[in-house]
Design a protein around this motif. Structure first.
Motif, PDB file in Angstrom:
ATOM      1  N   ASP A 190      -9.775   9.419  -4.598  1.00  0.00           N
ATOM      2  CA  ASP A 190     -10.876   8.566  -5.035  1.00  0.00           C
ATOM      3  C   ASP A 190     -10.478   7.141  -5.397  1.00  0.00           C
ATOM      4  N   TYR A 191      -9.221   6.913  -5.718  1.00  0.00           N
ATOM      5  CA  TYR A 191      -8.804   5.609  -6.236  1.00  0.00           C
ATOM      6  C   TYR A 191      -8.056   4.763  -5.202  1.00  0.00           C
ATOM      7  N   GLY A 192      -7.941   5.232  -3.979  1.00  0.00           N
ATOM      8  CA  GLY A 192      -7.378   4.422  -2.903  1.00  0.00           C
ATOM      9  C   GLY A 192      -5.867   4.366  -2.816  1.00  0.00           C
ATOM     10  N   ALA A 218      -3.487  -3.963  -5.170  1.00  0.00           N
ATOM     11  CA  ALA A 218      -3.744  -3.939  -3.723  1.00  0.00           C
ATOM     12  C   ALA A 218      -2.542  -4.462  -2.947  1.00  0.00           C
ATOM     13  N   HIS A 238      -0.907  -1.516  -0.975  1.00  0.00           N
ATOM     14  CA  HIS A 238      -1.318  -1.581   0.428  1.00  0.00           C
ATOM     15  C   HIS A 238      -0.567  -2.679   1.190  1.00  0.00           C
ATOM     16  N   ASP A 260      -7.585  -5.880   0.745  1.00  0.00           N
ATOM     17  CA  ASP A 260      -8.799  -6.110  -0.035  1.00  0.00           C
ATOM     18  C   ASP A 260      -8.603  -5.482  -1.411  1.00  0.00           C
ATOM     19  N   HIS A 261      -8.695  -6.300  -2.439  1.00  0.00           N
ATOM     20  CA  HIS A 261      -8.440  -5.793  -3.785  1.00  0.00           C
ATOM     21  C   HIS A 261      -9.611  -4.989  -4.354  1.00  0.00           C
ATOM     22  N   GLU A 309     -10.776  -2.294  -3.324  1.00  0.00           N
ATOM     23  CA  GLU A 309     -10.424  -0.880  -3.272  1.00  0.00           C
ATOM     24  C   GLU A 309      -9.641  -0.437  -4.513  1.00  0.00           C
ATOM     25  N   MET A 310      -8.986  -1.390  -5.171  1.00  0.00           N
ATOM     26  CA  MET A 310      -8.160  -1.065  -6.330  1.00  0.00           C
ATOM     27  C   MET A 310      -8.864  -1.342  -7.660  1.00  0.00           C
ATOM     28  N   GLU A 333     -11.184   0.310  -9.277  1.00  0.00           N
ATOM     29  CA  GLU A 333     -11.290   1.487 -10.152  1.00  0.00           C
ATOM     30  C   GLU A 333      -9.956   1.816 -10.805  1.00  0.00           C
TER      31      GLU A 333
END
Length: 184
Positions: free
Chosen positions: A35-37, A131, A135, A140-141, A143-144, A146
């Protein structure tokens, strides 16, 4: 005297093992990877373990001498665990020191950057840092966000715990939100 010293060392070892166990169990929560990437890879797990260790170290930086000493022993356990994991992955003995030096540099770079973001309560910069580290530099930040929010909540939580909790190796972390709601 010898028994008292041996007992103290054994007690310290148990405290460190207990605290490091909580840190690793927190970092292994499935929701971080679902869920948190965070990618469920060797490096993704290193990143999550680093995140939780950094939260712990930020808290213990304000501790008493005994709390700081225990924190140093937890850091030592962290690096011994990484060394062991590298060897388990089949990295040859001659390459382990180079890999350890690289991973230690990565960890301490993250420590400095994440703590700065946490101290300034800068959610966006923390998400950017996460991110870039988890990654890629141009990731793309969003996604981070959460994970960054979870880190800030934990920094607040850890800031409220009593020093005796730190000294006895009983520091715990907030359960990630997705686990509470049953999504994980």
């Amino acid at each position: 005297m010898v028994l008292r010293i041996f007992g103290k060392n054994r007690a310290n070892r148990m405290i460190v093992q207990r605290q490091y166990g909580v840190i690793t169990a927190t970092a292994r929560q499935p929701c971080f990877y679902t869920d948190y990437g965070v990618p469920d890879t060797v490096m993704g797990r290193f990143e999550m373990l680093s995140v939780v260790m950094i939260l712990f170290l930020q808290r213990t930086s304000k501790s008493s001498d005994s709390g700081k000493q225990m924190a140093q022993e937890v850091v030592d356990a962290f690096f011994m665990d990484i060394d062991y994991s590298i060897r388990e992955l089949g990295v040859g003995d001659n390459s382990v020191p180079k890999r350890m030096k690289k991973l230690a540099g990565m960890f301490y770079g993250r420590l400095e950057r994440y703590v700065r973001c946490l101290q300034h309560r800068d959610l966006e910069q923390l998400a950017i840092a996460l991110a870039q580290n988890i990654h890629a530099a141009d990731a793309d930040h969003g996604e981070m966000a959460e994970l960054a929010r979870w880190m800030l909540e934990n920094a607040d939580h850890l800031g409220r715990i009593d020093e005796i909790v730190v000294e006895t190796g009983m520091v715990s972390f907030l359960v990630p939100e997705s686990m509470e709601t049953g999504r994980a």
